[in-house]
Design a protein around this motif. Structure first.
Motif, PDB file in Angstrom:
ATOM      1  N   LEU A 121      14.403  -1.588   5.639  1.00 16.99           N
ATOM      2  CA  LEU A 121      12.409  -1.218   5.219  1.00 16.99           C
ATOM      3  C   LEU A 121      11.770  -2.027   6.109  1.00 16.99           C
ATOM      4  CD1 LEU A 121      12.668  -1.934   1.238  1.00 16.99           C
ATOM      5  CD2 LEU A 121      12.046   0.459   2.740  1.00 16.99           C
ATOM      6  N   PHE A 122      12.045  -3.243   6.498  1.00 11.98           N
ATOM      7  CA  PHE A 122      11.594  -3.584   7.635  1.00 11.98           C
ATOM      8  C   PHE A 122      11.446  -2.832   9.109  1.00 11.98           C
ATOM      9  CE2 PHE A 122      10.168  -6.716  10.377  1.00 11.98           C
ATOM     10  CZ  PHE A 122       9.024  -7.734   9.952  1.00 11.98           C
ATOM     11  N   SER A 123      12.392  -2.468   9.433  1.00  9.72           N
ATOM     12  CA  SER A 123      12.583  -1.945  10.639  1.00  9.72           C
ATOM     13  C   SER A 123      12.314  -0.259  10.300  1.00  9.72           C
ATOM     14  CB  SER A 123      14.105  -1.718  10.731  1.00  9.72           C
ATOM     15  OG  SER A 123      15.157  -3.083  10.608  1.00  9.72           O
ATOM     16  N   ALA A 124      12.272   0.204   9.599  1.00 10.63           N
ATOM     17  CA  ALA A 124      11.232   1.312   9.251  1.00 10.63           C
ATOM     18  C   ALA A 124      10.132   1.531   9.496  1.00 10.63           C
ATOM     19  CB  ALA A 124      11.783   1.797   8.409  1.00 10.63           C
ATOM     20  N   GLY A 125       9.685  -0.149   9.126  1.00 12.96           N
ATOM     21  CA  GLY A 125       7.198   0.044   9.367  1.00 12.96           C
ATOM     22  C   GLY A 125       7.292   0.272   7.870  1.00 12.96           C
ATOM     23  N   LYS A 126       8.384   0.097   6.758  1.00 13.09           N
ATOM     24  CA  LYS A 126       8.044   0.238   5.975  1.00 13.09           C
ATOM     25  C   LYS A 126       7.795  -0.982   5.147  1.00 13.09           C
ATOM     26  CE  LYS A 126       7.918   4.623   5.714  1.00 13.09           C
ATOM     27  NZ  LYS A 126       6.445   5.673   5.230  1.00 13.09           N
ATOM     28  N   ALA A 127       7.668  -2.533   6.031  1.00 15.03           N
ATOM     29  CA  ALA A 127       7.642  -3.685   4.740  1.00 15.03           C
ATOM     30  C   ALA A 127       6.591  -4.358   5.985  1.00 15.03           C
ATOM     31  CB  ALA A 127       8.908  -4.353   4.961  1.00 15.03           C
ATOM     32  N   ALA A 128       5.410  -5.157   6.004  1.00 17.56           N
ATOM     33  CA  ALA A 128       5.017  -5.867   6.666  1.00 17.56           C
ATOM     34  C   ALA A 128       5.659  -7.260   6.473  1.00 17.56           C
ATOM     35  CB  ALA A 128       3.667  -6.087   5.989  1.00 17.56           C
ATOM     36  N   MET A 129       6.124  -7.978   5.735  1.00 18.21           N
ATOM     37  CA  MET A 129       6.664  -9.424   5.307  1.00 18.21           C
ATOM     38  C   MET A 129       8.141  -9.062   5.045  1.00 18.21           C
ATOM     39  SD  MET A 129       4.232 -12.247   4.858  1.00 18.21           S
ATOM     40  CE  MET A 129       3.246 -11.354   3.980  1.00 18.21           C
ATOM     41  N   GLU A 130       9.100 -10.028   6.280  1.00 20.09           N
ATOM     42  CA  GLU A 130      10.609 -10.898   5.068  1.00 20.09           C
ATOM     43  C   GLU A 130      10.868 -12.412   6.092  1.00 20.09           C
ATOM     44  OE1 GLU A 130      14.986  -8.926   4.931  1.00 20.09           O
ATOM     45  OE2 GLU A 130      13.344  -8.221   6.890  1.00 20.09           O
ATOM     46  N   ILE A 131      11.574 -12.530   4.555  1.00 17.17           N
ATOM     47  CA  ILE A 131      12.042 -13.615   5.018  1.00 17.17           C
ATOM     48  C   ILE A 131      13.420 -13.366   5.400  1.00 17.17           C
ATOM     49  CG2 ILE A 131      12.881 -16.354   4.286  1.00 17.17           C
ATOM     50  CD1 ILE A 131      10.656 -16.051   1.750  1.00 17.17           C
ATOM     51  N   ASN A 184       0.673  -1.048  -0.314  1.00 18.37           N
ATOM     52  CA  ASN A 184      -0.072  -0.153   0.113  1.00 18.37           C
ATOM     53  C   ASN A 184       0.427   1.503   0.393  1.00 18.37           C
ATOM     54  OD1 ASN A 184      -2.130   1.515   0.181  1.00 18.37           O
ATOM     55  ND2 ASN A 184      -2.732   2.232   2.832  1.00 18.37           N
ATOM     56  N   GLY A 185       1.040   2.173  -1.438  1.00 16.90           N
ATOM     57  CA  GLY A 185       1.929   3.359  -1.394  1.00 16.90           C
ATOM     58  C   GLY A 185       3.336   2.610  -1.098  1.00 16.90           C
ATOM     59  N   ASP A 186       3.847   3.617   0.197  1.00 20.85           N
ATOM     60  CA  ASP A 186       5.504   2.928  -0.086  1.00 20.85           C
ATOM     61  C   ASP A 186       5.526   1.549   1.307  1.00 20.85           C
ATOM     62  OD1 ASP A 186       4.441   4.439   2.467  1.00 20.85           O
ATOM     63  OD2 ASP A 186       5.956   6.241   2.444  1.00 20.85           O
ATOM     64  N   THR A 187       4.415   1.404   1.378  1.00 17.47           N
ATOM     65  CA  THR A 187       4.623  -0.075   2.457  1.00 17.47           C
ATOM     66  C   THR A 187       4.546  -1.219   1.665  1.00 17.47           C
ATOM     67  OG1 THR A 187       3.827   1.422   4.103  1.00 17.47           O
ATOM     68  CG2 THR A 187       3.279  -1.524   4.343  1.00 17.47           C
ATOM     69  N   TYR A 188       6.126  -2.213   1.615  1.00 19.13           N
ATOM     70  CA  TYR A 188       5.562  -3.537   1.219  1.00 19.13           C
ATOM     71  C   TYR A 188       5.343  -4.472   1.508  1.00 19.13           C
ATOM     72  CZ  TYR A 188       8.659  -0.211  -2.356  1.00 19.13           C
ATOM     73  OH  TYR A 188       8.505   0.414  -2.997  1.00 19.13           O
ATOM     74  N   GLY A 189       4.375  -5.644   0.603  1.00 16.63           N
ATOM     75  CA  GLY A 189       4.176  -6.560   1.223  1.00 16.63           C
ATOM     76  C   GLY A 189       4.344  -7.491   1.526  1.00 16.63           C
ATOM     77  N   LEU A 190       5.893  -7.802   0.929  1.00 19.60           N
ATOM     78  CA  LEU A 190       7.296  -8.882   1.026  1.00 19.60           C
ATOM     79  C   LEU A 190       8.236  -8.688   0.545  1.00 19.60           C
ATOM     80  CD1 LEU A 190       7.908 -11.101   1.961  1.00 19.60           C
ATOM     81  CD2 LEU A 190       7.668 -12.612  -0.200  1.00 19.60           C
ATOM     82  N   VAL A 191       9.264  -7.439   0.993  1.00 18.75           N
ATOM     83  CA  VAL A 191      10.370  -7.527   0.722  1.00 18.75           C
ATOM     84  C   VAL A 191      11.504  -8.443   0.456  1.00 18.75           C
ATOM     85  CG1 VAL A 191      10.595  -5.174   1.803  1.00 18.75           C
ATOM     86  CG2 VAL A 191      11.429  -7.106   2.787  1.00 18.75           C
ATOM     87  N   LEU A 192      11.943  -8.595  -0.846  1.00 19.36           N
ATOM     88  CA  LEU A 192      12.374  -9.034  -1.575  1.00 19.36           C
ATOM     89  C   LEU A 192      13.936  -8.870  -1.599  1.00 19.36           C
ATOM     90  CD1 LEU A 192       9.896 -11.779  -3.073  1.00 19.36           C
ATOM     91  CD2 LEU A 192      10.719 -12.142  -1.308  1.00 19.36           C
TER      92      LEU A 192
END
Length: 420
Positions: free
Chosen positions: A259-269, A188-196
């Motif tokens: 990105l995950f640490s900044a709250g801009k990604a919802a999931m990461e493996i 959503n916008g500048d937030t990503y669902g799963l950063v790869l």
């Protein structure tokens, strides 16, 4: 530590660095009345670093005949300096040469590493029968063991509980179809669902392929990327990145972490080393097993780094005694509780203290279903850097699936010497 290849360097034993001074054997002969001095180089500079440091401190305190000094620097520094250092006898007694276990093959070829012989069941023996079998196989060449696992980690699914709640998702995905659907919904916008991440990272794209029933090479080390199964395992994830924008393209591991640490990604493996940093960043953190594959079975990537001894060490027995302690039951339990890593020993699988730890238990629960990436594939490191990383980069930048997999397959088969 991110993804075992891209780390933020911190001083573990400042000032010593990796200068090519001294020689294998601790920098010279100790006085007759003093302890044997052993030096160790590693690239463990991240959130798990205190756990490794504790192993060294506890070993030094446990006896008086051996003293170990460990220094940690970025992996690329070690990989640049260690090969020549060990060839000339100017390096450390012991080292973790790289985060990639396949790198041991090159040191075996140059006869730079000591065969490990002090194995058995005793307290000063290396208890290889208690290691996960894949870890022993990974470091065995021509029936000879040349390294021990410095650690063992599985990858899990990190998720931001606050972002899940905002999207109306009550729990983390448990199947690959749910993972894909959630990744789209959470973008959503500048937030990503799963950063790869696709470079300077522990590989996560093979996990995505395994979830879809694909793979990189077959039992003959021939590429299967261009097969129907190989392309089908890549396509849905390439489409999600290219068309649905679930992740930025070309991320390094460190950038994905940021990105995950900044709250801009919802999931990461990611692996257990990432948990302390995410918690420090104030993320409402959840950790779950990687969702089950399309065939209903669980699978994830297992990761290890080798610890090996210089062939030119002046203290082979003492060096092996230290590796026995490092991989021993007491040290591994302490390390797991400090770092969140599962134990590399199978005889700690039912330990109640480890089972009660919320981080360790998640990563440990996936050990039976984990797979190493390109295990003992000839020149596996080169397969990754010259073929697989460019493949993902090309696919996510618009190269057709047929063209990208054909190019990668040709490169892989040339590297491995495959003759199907």
């Amino acid at each position: 530590m991110h993804h075992r290849k891209a780390f933020t360097a911190v001083a573990v034993a400042a000032a010593v660095g990796l200068a090519l001074t001294g020689c294998s054997g601790g920098g010279g002969s100790p006085e007759a009345s003093g302890p044997v001095q052993l030096t160790v180089w590693t690239g463990f500079t991240g959130g798990d670093a205190p756990g490794y440091e504790q192993i060294v401190k506890d070993f030094n305190a446990s006896q008086s005949k051996i003293n170990v000094t460990m220094t940690a620097e970025p992996w690329d520094t070690i990989q640049q300096k260690l090969p020549s250092a060990w060839l000339t006898g100017q390096g450390p007694d012991i080292a973790a040469p790289a985060p990639d276990p396949n790198v041991i093959a090159q040191y075996v070829e140059t006869k730079s590493v000591l065969p490990i012989t002090k194995t058995g069941t005793g307290t000063t023996d290396i208890n290889v029968d208690s290691f996960a079998p894949a870890l022993v196989n990974e470091f065995t060449y021509d029936d000879t063991l040349y390294a021990v696992p410095a650690n063992y980690a599985t990858l899990s699914l990190y998720y931001n509980k606050a972002l899940f709640q905002a999207a109306g998702i009550s729990s983390p995905p448990t199947t690959v179809d749910e993972l894909k659907a959630d990744a789209k919904k959470l973008t959503n916008g500048d937030t990503y669902g799963l950063v790869l991440a696709d470079n300077n990272t522990i590989q996560m794209w093979p996990v995505l392929q395994w979830l879809e029933g694909g793979d990189v090479v077959d039992s003959k080390n021939c590429s299967v990327l261009g097969t129907a199964e190989g392309k089908a395992s890549l396509k849905p994830w390439v489409d999600l990145v290219v068309n649905d924008k679930i992740s930025p393209v070309g991320l390094t591991g460190a950038e994905a972490d940021a990105l995950f640490s900044a709250g801009k990604a919802a999931m990461e493996i990611n692996g257990p080393w990432a948990a302390p940093g995410y918690k420090s960043a104030g993320i409402d953190l959840g950790i779950a097993a990687v969702p089950k594959a399309t065939n209903g079975k669980p699978v994830t990537l297992g990761s290890t780094a080798p610890l090996a001894i210089s062939a030119k060490t002046k203290h082979p027995d003492e060096a092996q005694e230290f590796l026995a302690y490092w991989t021993g039951k007491a040290a591994q339990k302490t390390f797991s509780l400090a770092s969140g890593f599962p134990s590399l020993r199978t005889d700690l699988a039912d330990d109640p203290d480890l089972a009660a730890d919320p981080v360790v238990s998640i990563f440990a629960s996936q050990v039976p279903d984990s797979r190493l990436y390109l295990p003992q594939v000839p020149k596996g490191t080169q397969v990754d850097t010259d073929a697989y990383v460019p493949l993902i980069g090309n696919l996510t930048r618009g190269t057709s699936l047929d063209d990208a997999t054909a190019t990668a397959s040709t490169t892989i088969d040339q590297i491995t010497g495959c003759s199907s």
